[in-house]
Design a protein around this motif. Structure first.
Motif, short mmCIF file in Angstrom:
data_model
loop_
_atom_site.label_atom_id
_atom_site.label_comp_id
_atom_site.label_asym_id
_atom_site.label_seq_id
_atom_site.Cartn_x
_atom_site.Cartn_y
_atom_site.Cartn_z
N VAL A 12 -36.25 11.14 -27.93
CA VAL A 12 -37.08 12.30 -28.24
C VAL A 12 -36.28 13.32 -29.04
N GLY A 13 -35.25 13.95 -28.39
CA GLY A 13 -34.50 15.01 -29.05
C GLY A 13 -33.87 14.55 -30.34
N GLY A 14 -33.14 13.46 -30.27
CA GLY A 14 -32.41 13.01 -31.44
C GLY A 14 -33.32 12.61 -32.58
N GLU A 15 -34.38 11.87 -32.29
CA GLU A 15 -35.27 11.43 -33.36
C GLU A 15 -36.04 12.59 -33.96
N GLY A 37 -37.75 2.74 -29.52
CA GLY A 37 -36.51 2.40 -28.83
C GLY A 37 -35.50 3.52 -28.92
N ALA A 38 -34.44 3.41 -28.13
CA ALA A 38 -33.41 4.45 -28.09
C ALA A 38 -32.42 4.24 -29.23
N VAL A 39 -32.89 4.42 -30.46
CA VAL A 39 -32.06 4.16 -31.63
C VAL A 39 -30.86 5.10 -31.68
N ALA A 71 -21.69 12.67 -32.61
CA ALA A 71 -22.94 13.23 -32.11
C ALA A 71 -24.11 12.32 -32.45
N MET A 72 -25.04 12.19 -31.50
CA MET A 72 -26.22 11.38 -31.75
C MET A 72 -27.05 11.94 -32.90
#
Length: 272
Positions: A12-15, A37-39, A71-72
């Motif tokens: 959520v946050g990263g994308e 997915g958790a890319v 960092a993601m």
């Protein structure tokens, strides 16, 4: 050796913060759609593994250690090579492009008589072959389709022409015709199709191990191949290249062995 096959072209946050959801296809009610997915977790780990190995190599040469910060968010933004290039070069947001390529056209998924197929046309030479394939050899001389920029402004017309041809053929017929014409194309597979494909099986990506409760259990191996010394192409059997696997230990399975090792080291004055 198992190389690329006939199909050619390669949370959520990263994308949300990284902009990836905005560039994806419009979701329900006009919402930006994420990857599912958790890319971010995965790609940050990949960048971190690269950084660790680079730092270790530098230590061997310089004798200095390194502090690594991955960092993601940075990792996700760095993945958007084409979209970021368009933004920095023109100042314009690339917009939501869905499955299609943000620059090249036609480069998308298209309907067939029994499913979907991906067609990837990059460059004018390939487009000329594509035009002949779909029965429109006049397209390269048409001002609407003379280059990627023009085709991007007439993308719906390009899609209509493409699907007028592809929708009358089965996926297999489209693939055979595209291969013969030198136009990169590939089927849209689900996960079952993918893991059971000749290419994946031949690469040895899917392995099995014996689990004490579940029995014979399939799993995905990590994709990097390490061939024997001197085999630059990674040639070798799956067992030679990837090694054997074992199930994760049960809770407390190795407690006695680990504690025993600590106690022996403590008794002998070793590290604890």
């Amino acid at each position: 050796m198992h190389r690329a096959g006939r199909h050619g072209h390669r949370r959520v946050g990263g994308e949300a913060l990284g902009g990836r959801a905005e560039v994806r296809e419009v979701g329900r009610a006009g919402r930006a759609a994420g990857r599912g997915g958790a890319v971010g977790d995965l790609v940050a780990g990949l960048f971190a593994s690269w950084a660790v190995n680079t730092a270790l190599f530098d230590r061997e040469r310089s004798g200095r250690g390194r502090y690594i910060d991955v960092a993601m968010l940075d990792s996700l933004v760095s993945l958007q090579v084409t979209a970021m290039s368009l933004l920095t070069a023109t100042g314009d947001l690339p917009g939501r492009v869905g499955n299609r390529h943000p620059v090249s056209t036609p480069f998308d998924t298209y309907r067939t008589a029994d499913g979907l197929v991906a067609i990837a046309v990059a460059g004018e030479a390939v487009f000329a072959r594509f035009a002949r394939l779909v029965g429109r050899p006049d397209m390269p001389s048409d001002p609407r389709f003379r280059d990627d920029t023009a085709r991007a402004h007439h993308i719906e017309q390009v899609r209509e022409i493409t699907e007028r041809w592809s929708a009358g053929l089965t996926t297999e017929q489209v693939l055979k015709s595209a291969q013969a014409a030198g136009v990169p194309a590939a089927p849209i597979r689900d996960l079952t199709d993918a893991v059971n494909s000749e290419q994946i099986r031949g690469r040895g990506l899917v392995g099995e191990f014996d689990h004490p409760v579940l029995g014979r259990t399939p799993y995905l191996r990590q994709p990097a191949r390490f061939g024997p010394d001197g085999a630059a192409d990674g040639a070798g059997t799956a067992s030679e290249v990837r090694g054997a696997a074992a199930p994760s230990p049960a809770l407390g399975e190795h407690t006695d062995a680990v504690v025993g090792q600590w106690l022996r080291e403590d008794r002998d004055g070793g590290r604890r």
